[in-house]
Design a protein around this motif. Structure first.
Motif, PDB file in Angstrom:
ATOM      1  N   VAL A  49       4.391   3.957  -7.847  1.00 57.21           N
ATOM      2  CA  VAL A  49       4.417   2.503  -7.651  1.00 57.21           C
ATOM      3  C   VAL A  49       5.447   1.886  -8.600  1.00 57.21           C
ATOM      4  O   VAL A  49       6.226   1.001  -8.209  1.00 57.21           O
ATOM      5  CB  VAL A  49       3.006   1.911  -7.872  1.00 57.21           C
ATOM      6  N   TYR A  59       5.877  -1.625  -3.797  1.00 62.54           N
ATOM      7  CA  TYR A  59       4.949  -1.115  -2.792  1.00 62.54           C
ATOM      8  C   TYR A  59       4.090  -2.224  -2.205  1.00 62.54           C
ATOM      9  O   TYR A  59       3.753  -2.190  -1.008  1.00 62.54           O
ATOM     10  CB  TYR A  59       4.073  -0.015  -3.393  1.00 62.54           C
ATOM     11  N   ALA A  60       3.773  -3.229  -3.020  1.00 60.99           N
ATOM     12  CA  ALA A  60       2.977  -4.347  -2.495  1.00 60.99           C
ATOM     13  C   ALA A  60       3.732  -5.034  -1.365  1.00 60.99           C
ATOM     14  O   ALA A  60       3.128  -5.494  -0.393  1.00 60.99           O
ATOM     15  CB  ALA A  60       2.651  -5.338  -3.620  1.00 60.99           C
ATOM     16  N   HIS A  68       2.561   1.827   5.043  1.00 57.58           N
ATOM     17  CA  HIS A  68       1.972   2.522   3.901  1.00 57.58           C
ATOM     18  C   HIS A  68       2.595   3.905   3.805  1.00 57.58           C
ATOM     19  O   HIS A  68       3.070   4.454   4.796  1.00 57.58           O
ATOM     20  CB  HIS A  68       0.448   2.652   4.057  1.00 57.58           C
ATOM     21  N   ALA A  70       1.322   7.207   3.395  1.00 57.53           N
ATOM     22  CA  ALA A  70       0.148   8.075   3.369  1.00 57.53           C
ATOM     23  C   ALA A  70       0.517   9.392   2.673  1.00 57.53           C
ATOM     24  O   ALA A  70       1.582   9.953   2.927  1.00 57.53           O
ATOM     25  CB  ALA A  70      -0.334   8.339   4.788  1.00 57.53           C
ATOM     26  N   VAL A  71      -0.359   9.859   1.811  1.00 60.25           N
ATOM     27  CA  VAL A  71      -0.113  11.112   1.099  1.00 60.25           C
ATOM     28  C   VAL A  71      -0.389  12.283   2.051  1.00 60.25           C
ATOM     29  O   VAL A  71      -1.473  12.361   2.629  1.00 60.25           O
ATOM     30  CB  VAL A  71      -1.012  11.237  -0.142  1.00 60.25           C
ATOM     31  N   THR A  72       0.586  13.152   2.213  1.00 61.04           N
ATOM     32  CA  THR A  72       0.363  14.337   3.060  1.00 61.04           C
ATOM     33  C   THR A  72       0.247  15.614   2.228  1.00 61.04           C
ATOM     34  O   THR A  72      -0.328  16.598   2.692  1.00 61.04           O
ATOM     35  CB  THR A  72       1.508  14.508   4.074  1.00 61.04           C
ATOM     36  N   VAL A 133       3.412   5.269   7.480  1.00 60.76           N
ATOM     37  CA  VAL A 133       2.522   4.944   8.597  1.00 60.76           C
ATOM     38  C   VAL A 133       2.420   3.435   8.746  1.00 60.76           C
ATOM     39  O   VAL A 133       2.625   2.692   7.787  1.00 60.76           O
ATOM     40  CB  VAL A 133       1.098   5.533   8.417  1.00 60.76           C
TER      41      VAL A 133
END
Lengths: 160, 160, 160, 160
Positions: A49, A59-60, A68, A70-72, A133
């Motif tokens: 961030v 990021y906000a 977003h 998304a963590v993969t 995403v």
């Protein structure tokens, strides 16, 4: 000075890296007397961030625009434990950026005022991979402006 | 039935695996509307605690005897997100045991009563590596009895 | 400047109060889109750790000497929610000190650079009560030196 | 048997109360060797989620219909600490229901198979107050059907 990701940002991007310092919270310790390994995962998020803030793509803002990361994938190598009372430095770099994916690398140090750059013991190294995403959770292309800023920040880091 | 690791254990070791089910806690969600990736790390810990219970070597006993399994490595691959209201299944297996080290593998499923074995979507796979340490944090050899029980549980799993 | 309790300390004690600023962590949000109410409890702890640092009685030192402040009571009044991207200010005061007990009061603000003292909306007020315990969890008397420093810090605050 | 709120529900409402059991997670402990006080706040939430399930008004459904119970007040009285390895029972009751507000009371016990009802030491008592909000965070009236079910569940509890 800007407050980011739960700690103090020490610099804008330096050689492509953002560094934040976080005081260890007592709630982050466990019955072994040291910081619980899951707390590092939250610190890494604060690190990226901060990196995004420093790169001009907070990021906000990305989230408010409906995207977003998304963590993969997540990989952490833990080298030394750290206790309450310590301050840690999270050093974050963008490792990769594609139209729909980003990846970050991290180093976590215990702060030591007597060490070079304040970096004492290396506590952990880590990497994370993310897919962009939309609000429905579908894979999406990063907004062009965000993509450009990320690529710029990465190449600036690579230059130095 | 025994309560372990924050959830309900569904079986003793079956083919070497321990399975627990955990209801998603609202506190585990984030502003993306899904469970935060750090929560999985806590679930995996609950999974290996359940595995150790099922293998006859409860972690509370290991800790009371002065040993801990410090986490040295963690890798998580996130495949699908999951929301509040869901129940997840954590399937844990011992991947390796040495005199001073253990490693575990994990699968995280969303529970689906209509799927075989209740296993709906595969949410994540993961692995963790641990070193045995004493109360001062020094690397230590696992107690012989614990080592024997772990090896037995692993070979029983391998048999089937 | 000193790093304490997971954030940046803005001052030494001012009128008896210690103030820290903490960037909201994404992990602290929930599926309502705002910070989860349990995260405030962790922030309050960071606030009192900062207060103890500022009073010259760092909690890490108290703990190293074999004492802890076990929480016996906690009351939080939540007034406004706060989102990821915000920075919060935790203002902590010692409310009471006895030979075996301490109590703190807290105010949590959203930081607003345009507001007086940077204090935007009041997000929450809170209070906590603690009893001093030794390493076995038995109620203990605070070390005389700690007690004196706490009482000094409190009376200095009361003076102003 | 139904899985709710991260643990196992022991009954439907009994005298108006829902009881769940939760195994203490290692991540919930802190460097004092006991469960951190913020973890109880998450347990209480799991307790009221279980209560709502038992009352026929699952929180996931309320949320899906666009309402949330924002926490406006929380009071916890901590009586005894609890360690990793223990199982806790969260007993939740609806204390009040109005068109826009609900309140719950809680008791947290350490599970003891030899004690009456499995209830060993009383670890904490607590209360929480909530206001119904819509997706924009504005105060809203509870859906009539939800309100009726809550009132029914409460009066059934009061009867016995």
């Amino acid at each position: 000075m800007q407050r980011v990701g739960g700690g103090r940002m020490l610099n804008q991007l330096e050689e492509g890296a953002a560094t934040i310092e976080l005081g260890v919270r007592f709630a982050e310790t466990d019955a072994m007397g040291v910081v619980h390994h899951a707390a590092y995962v939250v610190w890494l998020e604060a690190g990226r961030v901060a990196w995004l803030d420093a790169a001009g793509t907070p990021y906000a803002g990305i989230a408010a625009a409906g995207h977003h990361f998304a963590v993969t994938g997540l990989q952490v190598s833990y080298r030394h434990s750290v206790r309450f009372g310590a301050t840690v430095l999270i050093v974050t770099r963008l490792a990769q950026v594609r139209s729909r994916q980003v990846a970050f690398d991290y180093e976590v140090y215990e702060q030591d005022p007597h060490a070079r750059g304040g970096r004492g013991a290396l506590l952990a190294t880590a990497a994370s991979q993310h897919v962009c995403v939309d609000l429905e959770g579908r894979v999406a292309t990063l907004p062009a402006e965000v993509l450009r800023l990320l690529a710029d920040a990465q190449s600036n880091g690579a230059d130095t």
